[in-house]
Design a protein around this motif. Sequence first.
Motif, PDB file in Angstrom:
ATOM      1  N   GLY A 256     -13.607   9.166  19.406  1.00  0.00           N
ATOM      2  CA  GLY A 256     -13.256  10.298  20.243  1.00  0.00           C
ATOM      3  C   GLY A 256     -14.006  11.532  19.759  1.00  0.00           C
ATOM      4  O   GLY A 256     -14.146  11.756  18.555  1.00  0.00           O
ATOM      5  N   ASP A 257     -14.504  12.331  20.685  1.00  0.00           N
ATOM      6  CA  ASP A 257     -15.226  13.562  20.355  1.00  0.00           C
ATOM      7  C   ASP A 257     -14.264  14.735  20.527  1.00  0.00           C
ATOM      8  O   ASP A 257     -13.971  15.157  21.640  1.00  0.00           O
ATOM      9  N   TYR A 258     -13.775  15.248  19.407  1.00  0.00           N
ATOM     10  CA  TYR A 258     -12.742  16.283  19.466  1.00  0.00           C
ATOM     11  C   TYR A 258     -13.201  17.504  20.253  1.00  0.00           C
ATOM     12  O   TYR A 258     -12.437  18.074  21.043  1.00  0.00           O
ATOM     13  N   ASP A 259     -14.442  17.916  20.073  1.00  0.00           N
ATOM     14  CA  ASP A 259     -14.950  19.123  20.746  1.00  0.00           C
ATOM     15  C   ASP A 259     -15.021  18.958  22.258  1.00  0.00           C
ATOM     16  O   ASP A 259     -15.042  19.950  22.988  1.00  0.00           O
ATOM     17  N   ALA A 260     -15.074  17.715  22.735  1.00  0.00           N
ATOM     18  CA  ALA A 260     -15.198  17.473  24.172  1.00  0.00           C
ATOM     19  C   ALA A 260     -13.854  17.253  24.857  1.00  0.00           C
ATOM     20  O   ALA A 260     -13.806  17.075  26.077  1.00  0.00           O
ATOM     21  N   VAL A 261     -12.777  17.272  24.084  1.00  0.00           N
ATOM     22  CA  VAL A 261     -11.445  17.069  24.663  1.00  0.00           C
ATOM     23  C   VAL A 261     -11.048  18.309  25.453  1.00  0.00           C
ATOM     24  O   VAL A 261     -11.126  19.431  24.954  1.00  0.00           O
ATOM     25  N   ILE A 262     -10.617  18.116  26.683  1.00  0.00           N
ATOM     26  CA  ILE A 262     -10.234  19.247  27.533  1.00  0.00           C
ATOM     27  C   ILE A 262      -8.914  19.857  27.082  1.00  0.00           C
ATOM     28  O   ILE A 262      -8.802  21.073  26.909  1.00  0.00           O
ATOM     29  N   ASP A 263      -7.895  19.029  26.884  1.00  0.00           N
ATOM     30  CA  ASP A 263      -6.581  19.508  26.441  1.00  0.00           C
ATOM     31  C   ASP A 263      -6.383  19.148  24.980  1.00  0.00           C
ATOM     32  O   ASP A 263      -5.905  18.061  24.647  1.00  0.00           O
ATOM     33  N   GLN A 264      -6.759  20.044  24.078  1.00  0.00           N
ATOM     34  CA  GLN A 264      -6.686  19.759  22.652  1.00  0.00           C
ATOM     35  C   GLN A 264      -5.273  19.889  22.097  1.00  0.00           C
ATOM     36  O   GLN A 264      -5.024  19.534  20.945  1.00  0.00           O
ATOM     37  N   THR A 265      -4.327  20.376  22.904  1.00  0.00           N
ATOM     38  CA  THR A 265      -2.940  20.486  22.448  1.00  0.00           C
ATOM     39  C   THR A 265      -2.228  19.139  22.518  1.00  0.00           C
ATOM     40  O   THR A 265      -1.223  18.929  21.847  1.00  0.00           O
ATOM     41  N   ASN A 266      -2.757  18.214  23.312  1.00  0.00           N
ATOM     42  CA  ASN A 266      -2.068  16.946  23.506  1.00  0.00           C
ATOM     43  C   ASN A 266      -3.012  15.754  23.398  1.00  0.00           C
ATOM     44  O   ASN A 266      -2.725  14.663  23.887  1.00  0.00           O
TER      45      ASN A 266
END
Length: 217
Positions: free
Chosen positions: A185-195
């Motif tokens: 998983g690419d953390y920087d590309a996650v849209i909703d980083q809260t969930n």
Amino acid sequence: MKKHLIIALSVFLIIVSITGVTYTWFTYVHRKSLAQFVSNEIDVIAEINETIVIDEFLMDNLSFIDYEKDLIQDQTGTLHHMSSTIEVVIRIPNGSPLSKHKIQFENLSDASLIYLIVYDGKNFEEPYTFSKNYHERISLIVDGLVTKEDQLNAINNYNQQVLDDLYQVITKSDDVLFLQIAIWGDYDAVIDQTNYLNQVYSFRLVIDTVSSKGEVS
């Protein structure tokens, strides 16, 4: 009740010790009897004019990485441990005519997923230990490329080229092919980083086997 809990815990610990370190649980929905899924390995019997559909792999608890520090630089030297990897073994039945195999990993287009397809080769002595030199391979793929967009495009092009080249590999009776797909998983590309830790991803594997002179329609 306590006795049942102890037994259940013991079974869980045994399962964990067998499967080893993993950051993703895979749920496999069976479609064809010609494929077996054990731990993180798929064992497929590829027969002429058969389509194997592994539908579907559900991934939760995917390991999310820092793109630059982990994927590009591998600062901690643990990129291979952080991958969720499926190992695919394709067996050609005894007496089978010359054949070839079109392999597709579908539904992996999410921008927050990075994956690498590796063809290890064929006819290795078993049990075979798959190579895990993901960082070395990625470094060669992105060498000389500066932007993340160009690097990801190069990785995607590499993956497709691996599958295209595999489709040109002619197999004979009793051949065995070994390939794998490593996913992060690419953390920087996650849209909703809260969930993002509760996000569940899915993909499926399709293998079409035809004669060496045929084509997959």
